[in-house]
Motif scaffolding. Structure first.
Motif, mmCIF file in Angstrom:
data_model
loop_
_atom_site.group_PDB
_atom_site.id
_atom_site.type_symbol
_atom_site.label_atom_id
_atom_site.label_comp_id
_atom_site.label_asym_id
_atom_site.label_seq_id
_atom_site.Cartn_x
_atom_site.Cartn_y
_atom_site.Cartn_z
ATOM 1 N N LEU A 51 17.811 -50.930 -7.986
ATOM 2 C CA LEU A 51 18.737 -49.839 -7.671
ATOM 3 C C LEU A 51 20.171 -50.250 -8.000
ATOM 4 O O LEU A 51 20.947 -49.459 -8.543
ATOM 5 C CB LEU A 51 18.607 -49.433 -6.198
ATOM 6 N N GLU A 52 20.520 -51.485 -7.715
ATOM 7 C CA GLU A 52 21.871 -51.976 -8.030
ATOM 8 C C GLU A 52 22.120 -51.945 -9.539
ATOM 9 O O GLU A 52 23.181 -51.508 -9.995
ATOM 10 C CB GLU A 52 22.049 -53.403 -7.502
ATOM 11 N N GLU A 53 21.146 -52.399 -10.330
ATOM 12 C CA GLU A 53 21.293 -52.355 -11.792
ATOM 13 C C GLU A 53 21.408 -50.912 -12.279
ATOM 14 O O GLU A 53 22.208 -50.607 -13.171
ATOM 15 C CB GLU A 53 20.097 -53.036 -12.477
ATOM 16 N N ALA A 54 20.632 -50.014 -11.697
ATOM 17 C CA ALA A 54 20.686 -48.599 -12.069
ATOM 18 C C ALA A 54 22.063 -48.022 -11.762
ATOM 19 O O ALA A 54 22.618 -47.265 -12.571
ATOM 20 C CB ALA A 54 19.593 -47.817 -11.347
ATOM 21 N N ARG A 55 22.626 -48.377 -10.619
ATOM 22 C CA ARG A 55 23.974 -47.884 -10.266
ATOM 23 C C ARG A 55 25.017 -48.378 -11.262
ATOM 24 O O ARG A 55 25.941 -47.660 -11.628
ATOM 25 C CB ARG A 55 24.344 -48.321 -8.860
ATOM 26 N N ASP A 56 24.853 -49.625 -11.720
ATOM 27 C CA ASP A 56 25.806 -50.210 -12.669
ATOM 28 C C ASP A 56 25.795 -49.507 -14.028
ATOM 29 O O ASP A 56 26.748 -49.640 -14.796
ATOM 30 C CB ASP A 56 25.524 -51.703 -12.872
ATOM 31 N N LEU A 57 24.748 -48.774 -14.329
ATOM 32 C CA LEU A 57 24.650 -48.079 -15.623
ATOM 33 C C LEU A 57 25.487 -46.793 -15.656
ATOM 34 O O LEU A 57 25.655 -46.194 -16.721
ATOM 35 C CB LEU A 57 23.187 -47.759 -15.951
ATOM 36 N N ASN A 58 25.976 -46.358 -14.510
ATOM 37 C CA ASN A 58 26.866 -45.188 -14.432
ATOM 38 C C ASN A 58 26.317 -43.946 -15.136
ATOM 39 O O ASN A 58 27.017 -43.290 -15.905
ATOM 40 C CB ASN A 58 28.254 -45.533 -14.994
ATOM 41 N N GLY A 59 25.073 -43.619 -14.907
ATOM 42 C CA GLY A 59 24.504 -42.389 -15.451
ATOM 43 C C GLY A 59 24.107 -42.466 -16.915
ATOM 44 O O GLY A 59 23.847 -41.440 -17.537
#
Length: 130
Positions: A51-59
């Motif tokens: 989830l943290e890596e997904a958040r870092d992708l900014n959409g």
């Protein structure tokens, strides 16, 4: 990032319908759901992304390597990887722009992936084939 595109810093956005994907994918639909959610701005964990890596992708999703072949004064785009990302873009809609790293290539190089069917692909594209 792949070995082929690791040195390419430029990111391009191509219309989904301009990229040919001649090899059928084998898909994990949970992974596609997570990527589609990411493109909609709702980060979601998956088997390959926390989830943290997904958040870092900014959409956004990582770029897909796309081969660009110039033939008959036109540029044709081909992709062989990024199957789950492509499916996520397809779910977003036909007007989706795919984040890519474009690798210049020749028809001869493309033949390494597709064999003799390459000639048939370009015949259909320029209208000279049956």
């Amino acid at each position: 990032m792949s070995i082929q595109s690791g040195n390419i810093g430029k990111i391009s956005y191509l219309p989904l319908n301009q990229i040919k994907r001649p090899i059928p994918p084998v898909l994990d639909y949970d992974k596609i759901d997570s990527m589609e959610s990411q493109l909609k701005g709702i980060p979601m964990a998956s088997k390959t992304c926390s989830l943290e890596e997904a958040r870092d992708l900014n959409g956004e999703l990582p770029p897909i390597d796309v081969m660009a072949i110039k033939e008959n004064d036109e540029i044709y785009y081909f992709a062989f990887g990024g199957c789950h990302r492509f499916q996520a873009y397809e779910r977003i809609g036909p007007d989706a722009k795919v984040k890519c790293k474009i690798l210049p290539a020749t028809k001869r190089q493309l033949k390494l992936y597709l064999g003799g069917s390459v000639d048939h692909i370009f015949e259909k594209a320029d209208g000279s084939g049956n």
